[in-house]
Design a protein around this motif. Structure first.
Motif, PDB file in Angstrom:
ATOM      1  N   ARG A   1      39.538 111.044  40.031  1.00  0.00           N
ATOM      2  CA  ARG A   1      40.630 111.878  40.536  1.00  0.00           C
ATOM      3  C   ARG A   1      40.187 112.760  41.699  1.00  0.00           C
ATOM      4  N   LEU A   2      38.930 113.140  41.709  1.00  0.00           N
ATOM      5  CA  LEU A   2      38.402 113.881  42.852  1.00  0.00           C
ATOM      6  C   LEU A   2      38.354 112.996  44.096  1.00  0.00           C
ATOM      7  N   LEU A   3      37.891 111.764  43.923  1.00  0.00           N
ATOM      8  CA  LEU A   3      37.809 110.841  45.055  1.00  0.00           C
ATOM      9  C   LEU A   3      39.199 110.563  45.628  1.00  0.00           C
ATOM     10  N   MET A   4      40.195 110.553  44.756  1.00  0.00           N
ATOM     11  CA  MET A   4      41.574 110.276  45.161  1.00  0.00           C
ATOM     12  C   MET A   4      42.293 111.531  45.652  1.00  0.00           C
ATOM     13  N   ARG A   5      41.624 112.692  45.494  1.00  0.00           N
ATOM     14  CA  ARG A   5      42.202 113.993  45.844  1.00  0.00           C
ATOM     15  C   ARG A   5      43.406 114.337  44.962  1.00  0.00           C
ATOM     16  N   LEU A   6      43.387 113.837  43.727  1.00  0.00           N
ATOM     17  CA  LEU A   6      44.346 114.301  42.733  1.00  0.00           C
ATOM     18  C   LEU A   6      43.885 115.619  42.132  1.00  0.00           C
ATOM     19  N   LEU A   7      42.586 115.912  42.250  1.00  0.00           N
ATOM     20  CA  LEU A   7      41.991 117.189  41.865  1.00  0.00           C
ATOM     21  C   LEU A   7      41.261 117.769  43.065  1.00  0.00           C
ATOM     22  N   GLU A   8      41.236 119.093  43.142  1.00  0.00           N
ATOM     23  CA  GLU A   8      40.514 119.763  44.216  1.00  0.00           C
ATOM     24  C   GLU A   8      39.062 119.955  43.802  1.00  0.00           C
ATOM     25  N   PRO A   9      38.095 119.543  44.627  1.00  0.00           N
ATOM     26  CA  PRO A   9      36.687 119.736  44.270  1.00  0.00           C
ATOM     27  C   PRO A   9      36.282 121.200  44.335  1.00  0.00           C
ATOM     28  N   THR A  10      35.379 121.601  43.443  1.00  0.00           N
ATOM     29  CA  THR A  10      34.805 122.944  43.491  1.00  0.00           C
ATOM     30  C   THR A  10      33.837 123.070  44.657  1.00  0.00           C
ATOM     31  N   ASP A  11      33.098 121.998  44.912  1.00  0.00           N
ATOM     32  CA  ASP A  11      32.127 121.989  46.001  1.00  0.00           C
ATOM     33  C   ASP A  11      31.810 120.541  46.346  1.00  0.00           C
ATOM     34  N   GLY A  12      31.199 120.348  47.499  1.00  0.00           N
ATOM     35  CA  GLY A  12      30.792 119.017  47.912  1.00  0.00           C
ATOM     36  C   GLY A  12      31.722 118.419  48.955  1.00  0.00           C
ATOM     37  N   ALA A  13      31.319 117.273  49.476  1.00  0.00           N
ATOM     38  CA  ALA A  13      32.053 116.603  50.545  1.00  0.00           C
ATOM     39  C   ALA A  13      32.532 115.231  50.091  1.00  0.00           C
ATOM     40  N   ILE A  14      33.728 114.844  50.567  1.00  0.00           N
ATOM     41  CA  ILE A  14      34.274 113.509  50.336  1.00  0.00           C
ATOM     42  C   ILE A  14      34.680 112.946  51.689  1.00  0.00           C
ATOM     43  N   GLU A  15      34.184 111.767  52.005  1.00  0.00           N
ATOM     44  CA  GLU A  15      34.526 111.121  53.271  1.00  0.00           C
ATOM     45  C   GLU A  15      35.178 109.772  53.004  1.00  0.00           C
ATOM     46  N   PHE A  16      36.293 109.538  53.684  1.00  0.00           N
ATOM     47  CA  PHE A  16      36.953 108.234  53.642  1.00  0.00           C
ATOM     48  C   PHE A  16      36.978 107.693  55.060  1.00  0.00           C
ATOM     49  N   GLU A  17      36.309 106.568  55.258  1.00  0.00           N
ATOM     50  CA  GLU A  17      36.172 105.967  56.577  1.00  0.00           C
ATOM     51  C   GLU A  17      35.664 107.002  57.601  1.00  0.00           C
ATOM     52  N   GLU A  18      34.593 107.700  57.193  1.00  0.00           N
ATOM     53  CA  GLU A  18      33.880 108.672  58.021  1.00  0.00           C
ATOM     54  C   GLU A  18      34.716 109.901  58.370  1.00  0.00           C
ATOM     55  N   ARG A  19      35.763 110.152  57.609  1.00  0.00           N
ATOM     56  CA  ARG A  19      36.602 111.337  57.824  1.00  0.00           C
ATOM     57  C   ARG A  19      36.532 112.226  56.597  1.00  0.00           C
ATOM     58  N   ASP A  20      36.252 113.515  56.800  1.00  0.00           N
ATOM     59  CA  ASP A  20      36.170 114.465  55.699  1.00  0.00           C
ATOM     60  C   ASP A  20      37.565 114.696  55.127  1.00  0.00           C
ATOM     61  N   ILE A  21      37.745 114.377  53.833  1.00  0.00           N
ATOM     62  CA  ILE A  21      39.061 114.517  53.213  1.00  0.00           C
ATOM     63  C   ILE A  21      39.061 115.563  52.101  1.00  0.00           C
ATOM     64  N   ALA A  22      37.945 116.278  51.915  1.00  0.00           N
ATOM     65  CA  ALA A  22      37.839 117.214  50.799  1.00  0.00           C
ATOM     66  C   ALA A  22      38.829 118.364  50.904  1.00  0.00           C
ATOM     67  N   GLY A  23      39.215 118.755  52.121  1.00  0.00           N
ATOM     68  CA  GLY A  23      40.076 119.910  52.264  1.00  0.00           C
ATOM     69  C   GLY A  23      41.398 119.646  52.957  1.00  0.00           C
ATOM     70  N   ILE A  24      41.788 118.388  53.114  1.00  0.00           N
ATOM     71  CA  ILE A  24      43.025 118.101  53.849  1.00  0.00           C
ATOM     72  C   ILE A  24      44.247 118.457  53.017  1.00  0.00           C
ATOM     73  N   ARG A  25      45.337 118.771  53.698  1.00  0.00           N
ATOM     74  CA  ARG A  25      46.561 119.203  53.033  1.00  0.00           C
ATOM     75  C   ARG A  25      47.775 118.556  53.719  1.00  0.00           C
ATOM     76  N   GLY A  26      48.940 118.754  53.099  1.00  0.00           N
ATOM     77  CA  GLY A  26      50.209 118.413  53.718  1.00  0.00           C
ATOM     78  C   GLY A  26      50.343 116.979  54.182  1.00  0.00           C
ATOM     79  N   ARG A  27      50.745 116.823  55.452  1.00  0.00           N
ATOM     80  CA  ARG A  27      51.006 115.495  55.993  1.00  0.00           C
ATOM     81  C   ARG A  27      49.751 114.634  55.995  1.00  0.00           C
TER      82      ARG A  27
END
Length: 369
Positions: free
Chosen positions: A59-85
């Protein structure tokens, strides 16, 4: 373009429990410092006991949950903190298949609406007629008939409902699909059909799969690489064939040892674990597995092992894995020829997944009806 499609680095998810009147707040470390890399076009498996944090990680990888710490990249793009659109656009490229095919489907919506909803959301350029055609096409490729679009989830079997969930996940043409134990709620024969379907669709649609599972038979015959989790951390990772044939971490050895096998005229040494799994709210110091490890030494209670290289492709988090391997040269699974007849039949069901045959809609529907 990089070979890595999804990457997590030092990913953590801590839940705070309690904190009411006269109550002490507890921090549950469900995922605590996980780093993984998923390569484009592969099937990557995450395995472990119930409560080890694998579903939270998914669920963290899918961004169904917000991570407490750390980085998630999808196709070299940081997605850990993205919102909205940006997050809605991410949903188009990353989709999720839930464990329970019934509770994940709205019982008040027909199958056509369930599958058509993500098409309308993520592919607005399609007309209503084109959406109906796309729904029919998706139902066909998962082994259902176009006329099933007018029915409701309660009118289908468990295997058929999971096929509906897969069709819904494929509706946005995703590049990555994450499945949280997608076959664990199904009968063994239906499991084989769904495993075969996922494997076939991965090759046919050029997708990448991340599969969460505790059934090692599914993992062995479906995945290319595997990560083994214990108490919120990855303790071993590498190519599936290598992990199953030559496990290096004692916990991985214990998981493989728990698989029922029978071979006439030959005793099999099992690695039994003592004690209960510790609470993630109060994990042991040092190596988290040392309280149950039969090979633990005194310094395992104070020294934290790093997930370091064992071979070019494999990594293991154990201070003494080399000494353990020297004492247990045959810790992997018994070759297929040594299994009992019943075990061979069970493994053969999943072996069909490697053949990647296109499912016949009528045959699949009749088999599960």
């Amino acid at each position: 373009m990089s070979d890595t499609i999804l990457k997590a680095d030092g990913l953590k998810k801590h839940f705070h429990l309690g904190g009411g009147f006269m109550a002490e707040t507890k921090v549950v470390r469900a995922v605590d410092g996980v780093s993984i890399e998923v390569r484009r076009g592969e099937t990557f498996a995450i395995v472990g006991e119930s409560g080890c944090g694998k579903s939270t990680l998914a669920r963290l990888l899918m961004r169904l949950l917000e991570p407490t710490d750390g980085a998630i990249e999808f196709e070299e793009r940081d997605i850990a903190g993205i919102r909205g659109r940006d997050l809605r656009e991410l949903r188009r490229d990353m989709q999720f298949v839930f464990q329970d095919p019934f509770s994940s489907l709205n019982p008040r919506m027909s199958v056509g609406k369930l599958v058509g909803e993500p098409i309308e959301t993520h592919r607005p350029e399609l007309s209503r007629a084109q959406r109906r055609q796309e729904v029919a096409r998706l139902l066909n490729i998962v082994g259902l008939r176009p006329e099933h679009a007018d029915r409701y989830p309660h009118e289908f079997s468990g295997g058929q409902r999971q096929r509906i969930g897969i069709a819904r996940a494929l509706a946005s043409n995703p590049r990555l699909v994450i499945g949280d134990e997608p076959v664990s709620a199904l009968d063994v024969s239906v499991q084989a059909q769904v495993v075969n379907l996922l494997h076939d669709l991965k090759s046919k649609l050029d997708m990448t799969l991340v599969i969460i599972a505790h059934d090692l038979a599914v993992i062995r015959h479906m995945s290319d690489r595997v990560a083994v989790m214990y108490l919120g951390q990855v303790v071993e990772s590498g190519p599936t064939d290598e992990i199953f044939a030559n496990p290096r971490h004692p916990y991985t050895m214990a998981l493989l040892s728990a698989i029922p096998e029978a071979a006439h005229g030959r005793a099999r040494t099992r690695l039994a674990l003592s004690g209960e799994t510790p609470s993630p709210a109060a994990p042991p110091s040092g190596c988290r597995f040392h309280t149950r490890c039969p090979f633990a030494r005194e310094d395992c209670a104070t020294r934290i092992p790093e997930l370091g290289p064992a071979t070019t492709e494999s990594r293991v988090a154990c201070h003494y894995w080399q000494d353990i391997a020297a004492d247990r040269p045959a810790a992997g699974l018994t070759p297929a020829a040594g299994r009992s007849e019943g075990a061979q039949r069970r493994f053969a069901l999943y072996e069909a997944a490697t053949q990647a045959t296109t499912p016949n809609p009528k045959t699949a529907a009749n088999a599960e009806a």
